[in-house]
Structure formats: C-alpha cells, structure tokens
Design a protein around this motif. Structure first.
Motif, PDB file in Angstrom:
ATOM      1  N   ASP A 222      -2.392  -6.509  -4.235  1.00  0.00           N
ATOM      2  CA  ASP A 222      -3.451  -6.973  -3.353  1.00  0.00           C
ATOM      3  C   ASP A 222      -3.377  -8.499  -3.176  1.00  0.00           C
ATOM      4  O   ASP A 222      -3.975  -9.242  -3.939  1.00  0.00           O
ATOM      5  CB  ASP A 222      -4.787  -6.566  -3.991  1.00  0.00           C
TER       6      ASP A 222
ATOM      7  N   THR B 114       3.806  -4.109   2.683  1.00  0.00           N
ATOM      8  CA  THR B 114       2.996  -3.640   3.807  1.00  0.00           C
ATOM      9  C   THR B 114       2.605  -4.847   4.666  1.00  0.00           C
ATOM     10  O   THR B 114       2.630  -4.799   5.888  1.00  0.00           O
ATOM     11  CB  THR B 114       1.723  -2.925   3.284  1.00  0.00           C
TER      12      THR B 114
ATOM     13  N   ALA C 230     -12.376  -0.047  -0.169  1.00  0.00           N
ATOM     14  CA  ALA C 230     -12.103   1.309  -0.652  1.00  0.00           C
ATOM     15  C   ALA C 230     -11.360   1.254  -1.994  1.00  0.00           C
ATOM     16  O   ALA C 230     -11.734   1.912  -2.948  1.00  0.00           O
ATOM     17  CB  ALA C 230     -11.296   2.062   0.394  1.00  0.00           C
ATOM     18  N   SER C 231     -10.287   0.462  -2.061  1.00  0.00           N
ATOM     19  CA  SER C 231      -9.596   0.346  -3.351  1.00  0.00           C
ATOM     20  C   SER C 231      -9.021  -1.050  -3.492  1.00  0.00           C
ATOM     21  O   SER C 231      -8.384  -1.574  -2.587  1.00  0.00           O
ATOM     22  CB  SER C 231      -8.501   1.407  -3.475  1.00  0.00           C
TER      23      SER C 231
ATOM     24  N   GLU D 211       0.850  -1.190   0.000  1.00  0.00           N
ATOM     25  CA  GLU D 211       0.000   0.000   0.000  1.00  0.00           C
ATOM     26  C   GLU D 211       0.885   1.239   0.000  1.00  0.00           C
ATOM     27  O   GLU D 211       1.950   1.240   0.624  1.00  0.00           O
ATOM     28  CB  GLU D 211      -0.873   0.029   1.264  1.00  0.00           C
ATOM     29  N   TYR D 212       0.447   2.260  -0.696  1.00  0.00           N
ATOM     30  CA  TYR D 212       1.052   3.583  -0.552  1.00  0.00           C
ATOM     31  C   TYR D 212      -0.044   4.473   0.031  1.00  0.00           C
ATOM     32  O   TYR D 212      -1.065   4.681  -0.630  1.00  0.00           O
ATOM     33  CB  TYR D 212       1.521   4.134  -1.898  1.00  0.00           C
ATOM     34  N   GLY D 213       0.134   4.971   1.222  1.00  0.00           N
ATOM     35  CA  GLY D 213      -0.931   5.727   1.884  1.00  0.00           C
ATOM     36  C   GLY D 213      -2.132   4.819   2.055  1.00  0.00           C
ATOM     37  O   GLY D 213      -1.993   3.672   2.492  1.00  0.00           O
ATOM     38  N   ASP D 214      -3.312   5.304   1.645  1.00  0.00           N
ATOM     39  CA  ASP D 214      -4.494   4.449   1.785  1.00  0.00           C
ATOM     40  C   ASP D 214      -4.810   3.711   0.478  1.00  0.00           C
ATOM     41  O   ASP D 214      -5.866   3.105   0.330  1.00  0.00           O
ATOM     42  CB  ASP D 214      -5.704   5.260   2.286  1.00  0.00           C
ATOM     43  N   LYS D 215      -3.885   3.770  -0.476  1.00  0.00           N
ATOM     44  CA  LYS D 215      -4.135   3.100  -1.764  1.00  0.00           C
ATOM     45  C   LYS D 215      -3.445   1.734  -1.791  1.00  0.00           C
ATOM     46  O   LYS D 215      -2.240   1.635  -1.576  1.00  0.00           O
ATOM     47  CB  LYS D 215      -3.607   3.998  -2.891  1.00  0.00           C
ATOM     48  N   VAL D 216      -4.256   0.716  -2.039  1.00  0.00           N
ATOM     49  CA  VAL D 216      -3.675  -0.625  -2.178  1.00  0.00           C
ATOM     50  C   VAL D 216      -3.155  -0.757  -3.605  1.00  0.00           C
ATOM     51  O   VAL D 216      -3.896  -0.568  -4.568  1.00  0.00           O
ATOM     52  CB  VAL D 216      -4.738  -1.723  -1.932  1.00  0.00           C
TER      53      VAL D 216
END
Ligand SMILES: Nc1ncnc2c1ncn2[C@@H]1O[C@H](COP(=O)(O)OP(=O)(O)OP(=O)(O)O)[C@@H](O)[C@H]1O
Ligand SMILES: [Mg+2]
Length: 311
Positions: A27, A63, A229-230, A19-24
């Motif tokens: 996965d 992560t 979310a993503s 993940e970078y920040g809240d972006k996966v």
C-alpha cells in the motif's frame, strides 16, 4: 520512463501499490536503496515480502507506482538482479560446476560455448572457491547438504555479477547451526564485495543481525482514511544499523540491546493489537521517506555504534 539518476541510489520504489483482485497487498511503498546496502526485509507472514521481492526482480508489475534501477525503469527479470530462493534453484542433473556456469552456457550458441568453455569453467571454479565449494565441483545436488546447495545457489547468482542480489528466505530450510554459518558467510561476502543485497526473511533475529538497514512491512497500522476496504502493508520501520565488527560477531545476539531492538520491532510490525498511526512509524534511516511528510531527516539509530560506545 526515466528517472533522474542519483549516483548513490541503486534502486527506487515510488508509490508502489500491488493488488491481487480487490485485495491491496502493498500500500504505497516508497523506498530508496543505496548502493552497497544490505537491506533486510521482515514482516508478518503474508504481508507481502515475497511480492515486494518479485517486483524488485521484475517477475511481477506493480498495480500502480514505479520501480527504477539506476534511474531506468525496471523491466522483466535479467542478470542485473540475481536471486536465491529458499528452495534450491539447482538443476539436479548438473554437477556443481555446471550449475554455477549454466546461465553463461545458455546465453551462448554451442560453437561459442565450445570456444569459451575453459575460461567459463575457470571462472566458475573461482566463484566456487569464493563460496568454499571448490572441493565439491563435480558432485551433483543430491550429494550435497542443504547448506552446501545454498552456497552453490549463491555462487550461481554471483557469477552473473548482478547489481543487486535478492534473497527470499534463503536459509529458512536449514538447521540453526548451518543457518548461522551461512549468515556469517553472507556478511563476509558483503564485507568483501560491498554488493547491494535485498534479503527477505520472516526471522526478526536474522534481519537485525544481518542488515545494515532493516525494513519492516506491516498491515497493522492506522491512518486517517475512512471507507477503506482493505489496507495493505506499508513500511512501518526503516532503520539503519552500523556494519563492521558487530556484523562479524554472532555474540551480538546475546546482548541486551539486540534483544531490546527485536522486542521494539516485534511490537511495531508484528503485533496485530499494536497499531501505530502512520505519523508514528519508526523511519529513522537517513533515506526513509515518510508518506505523510516526505523525506525524513533524523539521526539513525545505530546498534553497533551504541554497542561500541560511540552511538
Ligand atoms: N499470485 C498471487 N495471486 C493472488 N494472491 C497472491 C499471489 N501471490 C501472493 N498473493 C497473496 O498476497 C499476500 C502476500 O503474499 P506474499 O507471499 O508476498 O507474503 P509473504 O510476506 O512473503 O509471506 P510469508 O512470510 O509467508 O512468505 C498473501 O495474502 C498471498 O496470499
Ligand atoms: Mg514469502
């Protein structure tokens, strides 16, 4: 952490999430790379191919999840994992021969270098011969063509005797003719050394042509998760191709089967309007791991086998 070493498995990714920040981005990637495989990795721009390569090299940490090389946890970058990038990794102020041997030199004290310089230069020349660049040993990068520089960059990685050679779009900046020549060169090198290669490209034709195994990452899929979310990229295609004669012949690119294979993978991985459910992923490689049901055991689709009339 140690993992049980399996002799024919060189590299393993286990439930890797990045993940970078809240972006996966990646996965839940499960991938088991066998020794001697030439793995090509494709996927839409921005899906996380280079991120995956940086994880393999150890430039970044996942992560969540684990990466293993020969059963041991992957640490920071080291010569076990050689790298060739799209943009040349050569020092402009060093000759071709000095570029190829520079990592050896940097690992030594000056007195050690003075003692072993002759032997290291001889070894450097042997690698330059292997990439057909011995005649250019005393030129500087600015005096070489793009294709020649990439050959030197490959020699620079080879001399490290890496366990896995990682390449990120190594030929993307080259004209089509030079690119095809270097593709054949990589295949010849692989035939000769049977080294494990992890080759990232956005070019599906290149991936199908080069790979003994093709892994496609994509974020275009559906699953049963709600309130996500993503969704990051997963391995949506994992196919085995035969090596051998077809690998050496660019003529395969003109066959109907080659075109069909490209069309299929383009649909499966690159088309945002074609979202397969994760249960439908094309995981036909014998070592594919289905996220839903664990290891998949299906017969591989073998492009060359079919072309040779044996598949
Ligand atoms: N260090 C970083 N910090 C934040 N976001 C990043 C970082 N590195 C990559 N990303 C993001 O992660 C995603 C995947 O990037 P990556 O470079 O791995 O894609 P790629 O598949 O190699 O793309 P391309 O085909 O264009 O080379 C992109 O959305 C990118 O913006
Ligand atoms: Mg990239």
């Amino acid at each position: 952490m140690q993992q049980k070493a399996t002799p024919d498995v060189l590299f393993q990714l286990e439930h890797v999430v990045k993940e970078y920040g809240d972006k996966v981005i990646l996965d839940d990637i499960d991938l088991s790379i066998g020794r001697g495989e030439l793995v090509t990795v494709v996927g839409p721009s921005g899906c996380g191919k280079s991120t995956l390569l940086r994880l393999v090299i150890g430039q970044e940490s996942p992560t969540r999840g684990n990466l293993y090389i020969e059963g041991g946890e992957v640490g920071p970058p080291n010569p076990d994992r050689g790298v060739v990038y799209q943009h040349y990794s050569l020092f402009p102020n060093l000759s071709t021969l000095d570029n190829v041997t520079v990592n050896r030199r940097l690992a030594l004290y000056p007195w050690q270098w003075r003692q072993s310089r002759k032997a290291i230069y001889e070894e450097g020349m042997a690698y330059l011969e292997r990439v057909d660049m011995a005649d250019h040993a005393h030129k500087y990068p600015a005096q070489l063509s793009g294709g020649q520089r990439q050959r030197v960059a490959i020699a620079q990685a080879l001399i490290q005797k890496s366990k896995i050679l990682c390449m990120d779009e190594p030929f993307s900046a080259l004209d089509p003719g030079t690119r095809e020549a270097l593709q054949m060169f990589v295949l010849e090198l692989w035939e000769e050394t049977k080294m494990t290669i992890f080759f990232v490209t956005h070019d599906l034709e290149e991936a199908v042509y080069l790979g003994t195994r093709l892994v496609a990452l994509s974020q275009y899929y559906t699953d049963d998760r709600v309130d996500v979310a993503s969704r990051g990229a997963k391995v949506v295609v994992d196919r085995q191709f035969c090596s051998g004669d077809r690998a050496m012949s660019p003529a395969i690119k003109a066959t109907a089967e080659f075109a069909e294979t490209i069309q299929e993978i383009r649909l499966q991985a690159f088309d945002p309007s074609h979202t397969q459910h994760i249960s439908e992923f094309d995981l036909s490689h014998p070592h594919s791991i289905s996220i839903q049901s664990g290891p998949v055991h299906r017969s591989p689709k073998c492009l060359a086998g079919t072309l040779n009339g044996s598949g």
